[in-house]
Design a protein around this motif. Structure first.
Motif, PDB file in Angstrom:
ATOM      1  N   ALA A 184     -10.417   7.387  -2.806  1.00 21.08           N
ATOM      2  CA  ALA A 184      -9.567   8.602  -2.310  1.00 21.08           C
ATOM      3  C   ALA A 184      -9.652   9.932  -3.132  1.00 21.08           C
ATOM      4  O   ALA A 184      -9.562  10.731  -2.843  1.00 21.08           O
ATOM      5  CB  ALA A 184      -8.146   8.243  -2.015  1.00 21.08           C
ATOM      6  N   TRP A 185      -9.587   9.498  -4.497  1.00 17.84           N
ATOM      7  CA  TRP A 185      -9.679  10.466  -5.802  1.00 17.84           C
ATOM      8  C   TRP A 185     -10.837  11.484  -5.564  1.00 17.84           C
ATOM      9  O   TRP A 185     -10.861  12.706  -5.620  1.00 17.84           O
ATOM     10  CB  TRP A 185      -9.350  10.084  -7.136  1.00 17.84           C
ATOM     11  N   HIS A 191      -6.435   0.660   0.421  1.00 20.04           N
ATOM     12  CA  HIS A 191      -5.757  -0.270  -0.059  1.00 20.04           C
ATOM     13  C   HIS A 191      -5.292  -1.496   0.734  1.00 20.04           C
ATOM     14  O   HIS A 191      -5.367  -2.590   0.334  1.00 20.04           O
ATOM     15  CB  HIS A 191      -4.531   0.416  -0.623  1.00 20.04           C
ATOM     16  N   ALA A 237      -9.409   1.538  -4.281  1.00 24.58           N
ATOM     17  CA  ALA A 237      -8.867   2.492  -3.126  1.00 24.58           C
ATOM     18  C   ALA A 237      -8.449   3.993  -3.843  1.00 24.58           C
ATOM     19  O   ALA A 237      -9.026   4.818  -3.056  1.00 24.58           O
ATOM     20  CB  ALA A 237      -7.775   1.941  -2.344  1.00 24.58           C
ATOM     21  N   SER A 238      -7.868   3.942  -5.053  1.00 27.08           N
ATOM     22  CA  SER A 238      -7.586   5.147  -5.814  1.00 27.08           C
ATOM     23  C   SER A 238      -8.826   5.790  -5.920  1.00 27.08           C
ATOM     24  O   SER A 238      -8.881   7.188  -5.900  1.00 27.08           O
ATOM     25  CB  SER A 238      -6.946   5.159  -7.080  1.00 27.08           C
ATOM     26  N   LEU A 242       1.635   3.853  -3.218  1.00 28.93           N
ATOM     27  CA  LEU A 242       1.247   5.304  -2.840  1.00 28.93           C
ATOM     28  C   LEU A 242       2.556   6.193  -3.583  1.00 28.93           C
ATOM     29  O   LEU A 242       2.548   7.274  -4.245  1.00 28.93           O
ATOM     30  CB  LEU A 242       1.001   5.661  -1.601  1.00 28.93           C
ATOM     31  N   SER A 294       0.896  -1.068  -0.211  1.00 26.70           N
ATOM     32  CA  SER A 294      -0.185   0.095   0.013  1.00 26.70           C
ATOM     33  C   SER A 294       0.989   1.299  -0.069  1.00 26.70           C
ATOM     34  O   SER A 294       0.710   2.131  -0.814  1.00 26.70           O
ATOM     35  CB  SER A 294      -0.944  -0.036   1.276  1.00 26.70           C
ATOM     36  N   SER A 343      -5.932  -1.719  -5.682  1.00 27.55           N
ATOM     37  CA  SER A 343      -5.517  -0.027  -6.019  1.00 27.55           C
ATOM     38  C   SER A 343      -6.656   0.819  -6.817  1.00 27.55           C
ATOM     39  O   SER A 343      -6.565   1.825  -6.395  1.00 27.55           O
ATOM     40  CB  SER A 343      -3.997  -0.544  -7.031  1.00 27.55           C
ATOM     41  N   LYS A 398      -6.319   6.444   0.850  1.00 19.14           N
ATOM     42  CA  LYS A 398      -5.678   5.434  -0.055  1.00 19.14           C
ATOM     43  C   LYS A 398      -4.891   4.142   0.470  1.00 19.14           C
ATOM     44  O   LYS A 398      -5.288   3.223   0.457  1.00 19.14           O
ATOM     45  CB  LYS A 398      -4.644   6.059  -1.082  1.00 19.14           C
ATOM     46  N   TYR A 415      -5.651  12.440   1.033  1.00 20.41           N
ATOM     47  CA  TYR A 415      -5.805  11.315  -0.098  1.00 20.41           C
ATOM     48  C   TYR A 415      -4.821  10.175   0.311  1.00 20.41           C
ATOM     49  O   TYR A 415      -5.239   9.064   0.106  1.00 20.41           O
ATOM     50  CB  TYR A 415      -5.332  12.100  -1.413  1.00 20.41           C
TER      51      TYR A 415
END
Length: 144
Positions: A123-124, A101, A119-120, A39, A35, A116, A97, A93
């Motif tokens: 978070a985005w 993740h 989670a992205s 990142l 994770s 991924s 993330k 973020y």
């Protein structure tokens, strides 16, 4: 154009992160390191692309129209405003993330690249809300 630059650089980081996390999971079964390293890898993709696109879209703002010379005061001011706007949103973020993740990897019912991407995406969404509020709060694109 600011959001366009965020999205373009984010898309590159999104797919690069998904590919990277899949490869990393084959090297190590440690979900937390996967994770965190993913990142960091995403930031290595995201930051240079965003910086370049932001500069291209805004370079005319950094020159005196009369003299054609660079306006270093404006450059410094905008960099400070960008750092202020990004500080809180990137922290949120990053934490969201990594936590998402990690949790998805621990569950283990989907492939690492999917963890991924999920989670992205979450978070985005959070990041885009916060960064747009932050940019307005620091008056990046207009004077007070």
């Amino acid at each position: 154009m600011f959001n366009k630059n965020l999205l373009i650089s984010g898309i590159f980081a999104f797919f690069a992160g998904a590919i990277f996390t899949q490869f990393y999971s084959e090297l190590s079964s440690d979900s937390l390191s996967n994770s965190i390293v993913t990142l960091i890898f995403e930031y290595c993709i995201y930051i240079p692309i965003f910086s370049y696109l932001f500069y291209l879209d805004n370079k005319i703002r950094y020159y005196h129209l009369e003299t054609g010379k660079k306006n270093y005061n404006r450059i410094r001011t905008d960099i400070k405003k960008l750092i202020t706007a990004f500080a809180i949103s990137e922290t949120i973020y990053s934490v969201s993330k990594v936590v998402l993740h990690y949790q998805l990897l621990i569950l283990g019912f989907i492939e690492p690249y999917q963890t991924s991407m999920i989670a992205s995406t979450i978070a985005w969404i959070i990041f885009l809300l916060i960064i747009n509020l932050s940019v307005k709060a620091v008056h990046l694109f207009k004077s007070k």
